[in-house]
Design a protein around this motif. Sequence first.
Motif, mmCIF file in Angstrom:
data_model
loop_
_atom_site.group_PDB
_atom_site.id
_atom_site.type_symbol
_atom_site.label_atom_id
_atom_site.label_comp_id
_atom_site.label_asym_id
_atom_site.label_seq_id
_atom_site.Cartn_x
_atom_site.Cartn_y
_atom_site.Cartn_z
ATOM 1 N N MET A 77 11.596 -41.179 23.942
ATOM 2 C CA MET A 77 11.929 -41.981 25.111
ATOM 3 C C MET A 77 11.684 -41.171 26.387
ATOM 4 O O MET A 77 12.223 -40.073 26.533
ATOM 5 C CB MET A 77 13.402 -42.386 25.027
ATOM 6 C CG MET A 77 13.809 -43.555 25.885
ATOM 7 S SD MET A 77 15.577 -43.928 25.610
ATOM 8 C CE MET A 77 15.553 -44.418 23.881
ATOM 9 N N VAL A 81 13.726 -43.314 31.660
ATOM 10 C CA VAL A 81 14.722 -44.287 31.194
ATOM 11 C C VAL A 81 15.860 -43.635 30.420
ATOM 12 O O VAL A 81 16.940 -44.201 30.295
ATOM 13 C CB VAL A 81 14.078 -45.396 30.317
ATOM 14 C CG1 VAL A 81 13.081 -46.193 31.117
ATOM 15 C CG2 VAL A 81 13.415 -44.809 29.074
ATOM 16 N N GLY A 195 11.727 -52.915 26.910
ATOM 17 C CA GLY A 195 10.706 -51.884 26.918
ATOM 18 C C GLY A 195 9.458 -52.348 26.196
ATOM 19 O O GLY A 195 9.507 -53.204 25.298
ATOM 20 N N GLU A 227 8.153 -48.045 29.563
ATOM 21 C CA GLU A 227 9.316 -47.177 29.764
ATOM 22 C C GLU A 227 9.044 -46.075 30.782
ATOM 23 O O GLU A 227 9.928 -45.698 31.549
ATOM 24 C CB GLU A 227 9.726 -46.541 28.431
ATOM 25 C CG GLU A 227 10.301 -47.531 27.427
ATOM 26 C CD GLU A 227 10.652 -46.849 26.117
ATOM 27 O OE1 GLU A 227 10.089 -45.756 25.842
ATOM 28 O OE2 GLU A 227 11.487 -47.379 25.369
ATOM 29 N N VAL A 255 17.113 -52.168 29.523
ATOM 30 C CA VAL A 255 17.179 -50.769 29.966
ATOM 31 C C VAL A 255 17.848 -50.712 31.336
ATOM 32 O O VAL A 255 17.483 -51.456 32.247
ATOM 33 C CB VAL A 255 15.774 -50.154 30.023
ATOM 34 C CG1 VAL A 255 15.817 -48.724 30.551
ATOM 35 C CG2 VAL A 255 15.115 -50.205 28.643
#
Length: 345
Positions: A77, A81, A195, A227, A255
Amino acid sequence: MAPSASGPRPPTITDVARAAGVSRTTVSHALNGLGKVDPRTRERIRQVATELGYRPNLRAQRLRRGQAKAIALASSMPFAVAGGPSRLGFYMEVAAAAAESALLHDYALVLVPPVQSGSALHSVDIDGAIVVEPDIEDAAAAQLRERGLPYVALGRPVSPEEDTPYVDLRGRLVADLLLEHLREQGAVRPALMVGAGSRHSSVDAVAAYERRAEEHGWTPVVARVPESGGEQAGYECCAALLAEHPGIDAVCALVDAFAVGAVRAVRDSGRAVPDDVMVVTRYDGLRARTCEPPLTAVDLHLDRAASDAVELLLGRLRGDTAPSVAVSPEPRVIARASSLRTARA
């Protein structure tokens, strides 16, 4: 002999053996819980080691045992984010709870940079790892498999071949709770922002949204946001949605970075939050609480989930091979000003 400039020489295992009147092997066994050492002798050796200030050579222990006594927290990730400017986002909340749990078992927790490609996980000395919300072809999981290291997932793995233990963050239930909250607040044309990857949270949210859209007669509007773009990507996506679908009256931005961007986009379009467009998000973190207005979000019980992930991983390190799942506690919506219409009526 005079001490060196760097100070007195630290005591060695030989010093402990000499002071205790035993062999180096007996000292090693006594301090490491190995072999058959008389309990009284073991205790005496430990007392001598303490009095001398002896500290074991961890590098040597690593070579003998094949253990680093360290686990990693890894994710593909992007930090846009996972953390953000505050450095106190989703990933860091998980890290704090996982570190506490690991330390209780005498393990260190190692944080690695977001694993996109390259060899981020090849250069750290670890026994295993927790992978946070792995994507369908997750780079972190792939590197761990290459090294032959055990790992568990925080969040349901989505790759068909994955059979690793995981902590279920109950993605579909979380999305259901948010969408039901919006419906109760009067939403009839909600949009969903997720996402662009295939993490379980996105997959589960889309499934929940499509089911509810059919159930309530909503026109489905689903946007997938990269993302890596963070808050700005959420802003641009929401602005485009409002231009293309001016009747949207709520945005479920999974998110939190996207949700903060969505709030700005709503305002810049001349609309008000929540009177014209409500905004909710999944993670009740610092972004959600400090947004203006504060964002309705969900308590995911990340502290418990992270602790469960550590326990699953340590179980694998002990030799537990059967796939297992830990289920996080019941999530709950924390309603705030970004979506509370009925309270204002």
